[in-house]
Design a protein around this motif. Sequence first.
Motif, PDB file in Angstrom:
ATOM      1  N   LEU A 262     -15.475  17.447 -22.626  1.00 48.91           N
ATOM      2  CA  LEU A 262     -14.051  17.647 -22.331  1.00 48.91           C
ATOM      3  C   LEU A 262     -13.205  16.465 -22.776  1.00 48.91           C
ATOM      4  N   ASN A 263     -13.637  15.237 -22.512  1.00 48.02           N
ATOM      5  CA  ASN A 263     -12.827  14.078 -22.879  1.00 48.02           C
ATOM      6  C   ASN A 263     -13.086  13.580 -24.291  1.00 48.02           C
ATOM      7  N   LEU A 264     -14.281  13.815 -24.812  1.00 52.73           N
ATOM      8  CA  LEU A 264     -14.614  13.283 -26.129  1.00 52.73           C
ATOM      9  C   LEU A 264     -14.257  14.249 -27.242  1.00 52.73           C
ATOM     10  N   GLU A 265     -14.593  15.505 -27.068  1.00 52.36           N
ATOM     11  CA  GLU A 265     -14.216  16.481 -28.089  1.00 52.36           C
ATOM     12  C   GLU A 265     -12.731  16.809 -28.019  1.00 52.36           C
ATOM     13  N   ASN A 266     -12.110  16.493 -26.880  1.00 53.09           N
ATOM     14  CA  ASN A 266     -10.690  16.796 -26.681  1.00 53.09           C
ATOM     15  C   ASN A 266      -9.998  15.605 -26.040  1.00 53.09           C
ATOM     16  N   PRO A 267      -9.888  14.473 -26.752  1.00 52.34           N
ATOM     17  CA  PRO A 267      -9.347  13.258 -26.134  1.00 52.34           C
ATOM     18  C   PRO A 267      -7.888  13.368 -25.732  1.00 52.34           C
ATOM     19  N   ASP A 268      -7.181  14.381 -26.252  1.00 54.52           N
ATOM     20  CA  ASP A 268      -5.771  14.567 -25.886  1.00 54.52           C
ATOM     21  C   ASP A 268      -5.597  15.287 -24.548  1.00 54.52           C
ATOM     22  N   TRP A 269      -6.634  15.865 -24.012  1.00 53.82           N
ATOM     23  CA  TRP A 269      -6.487  16.586 -22.751  1.00 53.82           C
ATOM     24  C   TRP A 269      -6.253  15.602 -21.609  1.00 53.82           C
ATOM     25  N   GLU A 270      -5.185  15.819 -20.876  1.00 53.11           N
ATOM     26  CA  GLU A 270      -4.837  14.938 -19.759  1.00 53.11           C
ATOM     27  C   GLU A 270      -5.753  15.212 -18.570  1.00 53.11           C
TER      28      GLU A 270
END
Length: 331
Positions: A262-270
């Motif tokens: 969640l945070n690495l493949e999608n670093p823009d997700w708050e």
Amino acid sequence: MGLVATATLGVSLWLGGLHVPSATALAQAEPALDRATPTNATTYRFTVGDYKATVVSDGTLSFPVGFFVPNADPEAAAAALADNFLPTDNVLAHLNVLYLETDEHRVLIDTGAGNTFGPTVGYLAGNLAAAGIAPDTIDTVIITHAHPDHIGGILDASGSPVFTNASYYISEPEWAFWMAPTVDMPNALSDADTQASTVAVAKEWLGAIANRTTRFALGDEIIPGVVSVASVGHTPGQSSYLITSGDDSLLATGDVFFSDPLNLENPDWEVAFDTDPIEGVAARKRLLEMVTGDRRKLLVPHMPFPGIGHVRAQGDAYGWEPIVWDFGFEA
């Protein structure tokens, strides 16, 4: 979902049904939480140069995906988890605590959740003992940030300090934020009850060690071989720690990123846990760019145990490469 107050147990934190009473309430609660004896690995020993290091598990937490990344598209979040063979309804977070024997000190970086999150965590003290590490031999406790799952292990169920001979270190902006008369988090995605109770827990636990705590400037060397690395965003004074011995080093990241994918493949997700989600995203991107550039070895508190590995770049995103488990460590 968030932090709520109860009439009988004071301040309480609910994340996916997990209950967090205050230290005062814990002192009055009977009986104490039952904790099963873990049957799989709870410690992992390795070295950083000449330093002996041990990752000690404090347990695991889980919470709904929509709570963790509230602004992410639910279908995209579920797809990211499914693609990585993970459940799509909840995020599992490990609590990995680093113990370090330097030339001069016996150190913990953070203390786990203690009795603040229910029976799935709070194993640190028992697992330290099983590894032959007595709490009263630890002389230094260095805090990344003052969320309950990182400072809860400072106190036992009676509200007494666990590490009786330790000096504590926390960044000055982190201390100032939580201990201010009024604490505001206008940009946080969490609800007002969650914010209020997080503040209450920080004040009570930090207040209990106030006369044993040294505050430092971000970027300072804390003890020989351990240097603060500013990681502001998740909280206003969060610090990661670069541990160096000889030609070897390890970065203990704190909560800059929490979850692969969640945070690495999608670093823009708050992330809902960030005091300022926009700053949290910016800090995450800065650190990820840095550690992929220098191929830095990391200790990440909430990655699968033991939480040691590297981050690799993959296009505009990132991936996690855990270390290969080493059975040959000699104490």
